[in-house]
Design a protein around this motif. Structure first.
Motif, PDB file in Angstrom:
ATOM      1  N   GLY A 192      -2.430  -1.045   0.862  1.00  0.00           N
ATOM      2  CA  GLY A 192      -2.945   0.192   0.288  1.00  0.00           C
ATOM      3  C   GLY A 192      -1.909   1.297   0.310  1.00  0.00           C
ATOM      4  N   THR A 193      -1.141   1.362   1.390  1.00  0.00           N
ATOM      5  CA  THR A 193      -0.085   2.372   1.498  1.00  0.00           C
ATOM      6  C   THR A 193       1.000   2.139   0.464  1.00  0.00           C
ATOM      7  OG1 THR A 193      -0.509   2.609   3.877  1.00  0.00           O
ATOM      8  CG2 THR A 193       1.606   3.405   3.054  1.00  0.00           C
ATOM      9  N   ASN A 203      -0.333   3.451  -2.767  1.00  0.00           N
ATOM     10  CA  ASN A 203      -0.424   4.915  -2.777  1.00  0.00           C
ATOM     11  C   ASN A 203       0.937   5.584  -2.850  1.00  0.00           C
ATOM     12  OD1 ASN A 203      -3.224   4.851  -2.599  1.00  0.00           O
ATOM     13  ND2 ASN A 203      -3.239   4.954  -0.369  1.00  0.00           N
ATOM     14  N   GLU A 204       1.936   4.972  -2.232  1.00  0.00           N
ATOM     15  CA  GLU A 204       3.277   5.542  -2.208  1.00  0.00           C
ATOM     16  C   GLU A 204       4.060   5.232  -3.482  1.00  0.00           C
ATOM     17  OE1 GLU A 204       5.020   7.292   0.172  1.00  0.00           O
ATOM     18  OE2 GLU A 204       3.318   7.475   1.553  1.00  0.00           O
TER      19      GLU A 204
END
Length: 290
Positions: A228-229, A232-233
């Protein structure tokens, strides 16, 4: 990329028999502009071709090309570095092109490339896509690796020191090919601990690194969080490093995703690769930390 002054300015050279001199005929201003424009568009197209041609396993789906030129600004005499053209194209659309027969500028525009009306003016344009290396979370890294020896149990290290160690270790990995690694401000939740910027055209990009100084098996939830990171990044890859190991569900979830899972054995191997020594004793760490 070259600036206009880097290209030839002479149209022809003639030997004058009467004087024994060589007389040069300079290129006309229009011819200079045409030469520069044609050269720049050809460099952009050929660079995209070379990246895709080198990808034997066809891992690359899209290629972005930003063309920067450094030149003296005649208005103030200062050196400026401007992006003068930018394009993002897919492998599928580029492989339909016969580069030997195209007109470079027309081909570039057909790929939805962006550039100023006259490239020779070196007018800056915003790149279609960039890797943003500015992040308010970045802090100065601390050097930890030189304090290691065979007595240091990584699983019992201070968690903040462990994050800085991982940053330092990956910095040594990426530095050899011109990359850099930034450590993020400690959040005490062991979230995004470092971000690497790798210039490698095949496997590079923005890479999120998470460091988990664990004494128990890392479950699938941590790997899901990493994925997920990464999304998102806007990163190209995520790396999760731990002092322990990963459960089967964690490995299953990471399959076919841009994730790399490095356990304690992988971490020790990476340290030894860079001539550092340490150990991992999970039982000892559990006793010390509990």
């Amino acid at each position: 990329m070259p600036n206009p002054d880097d290209l030839p300015t002479v149209k022809s050279v003639r030997f004058v028999r009467a004087t024994g001199e060589l007389k040069e005929t300079p290129l006309a201003a229009r011819a200079k502009k045409d030469l520069f424009e044609g050269t720049i568009y050809q460099i952009a197209l050929r660079s995209i071709h070379e990246v895709l041609e080198a990808d034997d396993f066809q891992n690359i789906e899209n290629v972005a090309f930003n063309g920067f030129v450094t030149a003296i600004n005649p208005a103030n005499g200062l050196s400026n570095r401007n992006c003068i053209l930018s394009v993002l194209c897919s492998r599928a659309e580029f492989e339909k092109i016969d580069l030997a027969r195209v007109e470079p500028k027309a081909c570039f525009k057909a790929l939805s490339g962006v550039s100023a009306a006259s490239l020779a003016a070196l007018a800056p344009i915003p790149p279609i896509i960039t890797i943003d290396k500015c992040d308010r979370r970045f802090v100065d890294g601390r050097e930890i690796a030189d304090t290691l020896d065979a007595s240091v149990n990584l699983a019992a290290m201070d968690w903040e020191d462990f994050e800085h160690l991982i940053r330092e270790l990956f910095e040594k990995e990426f530095n050899s090919r011109g990359g850099e690694v930034k450590v993020t401000q400690s959040s005490r939740d062991e979230g995004v601990d470092a971000i690497a910027f790798d210039p490698d055209p095949i496997s590079g990009g923005k890479i999120v690194i998470q460091a988990k100084r664990y004494t128990r098996t890392v479950g699938v939830a941590a790997v899901r969080d990493l994925y997920g990171t990464v999304m998102n990044e806007g990163a190209t890859k995520g790396i999760l490093v731990t002092t322990s190991d990963f459960g089967p569900e964690a490995h299953k979830f990471a399959t076919a995703k841009p994730l790399s899972l490095l356990n304690g054995a992988n971490l020790l191997h990476l340290l030894r690769k860079h001539s550092y020594d340490a150990r991992i004793d999970l039982a000892e760490a559990r006793e010390a930390l509990d």
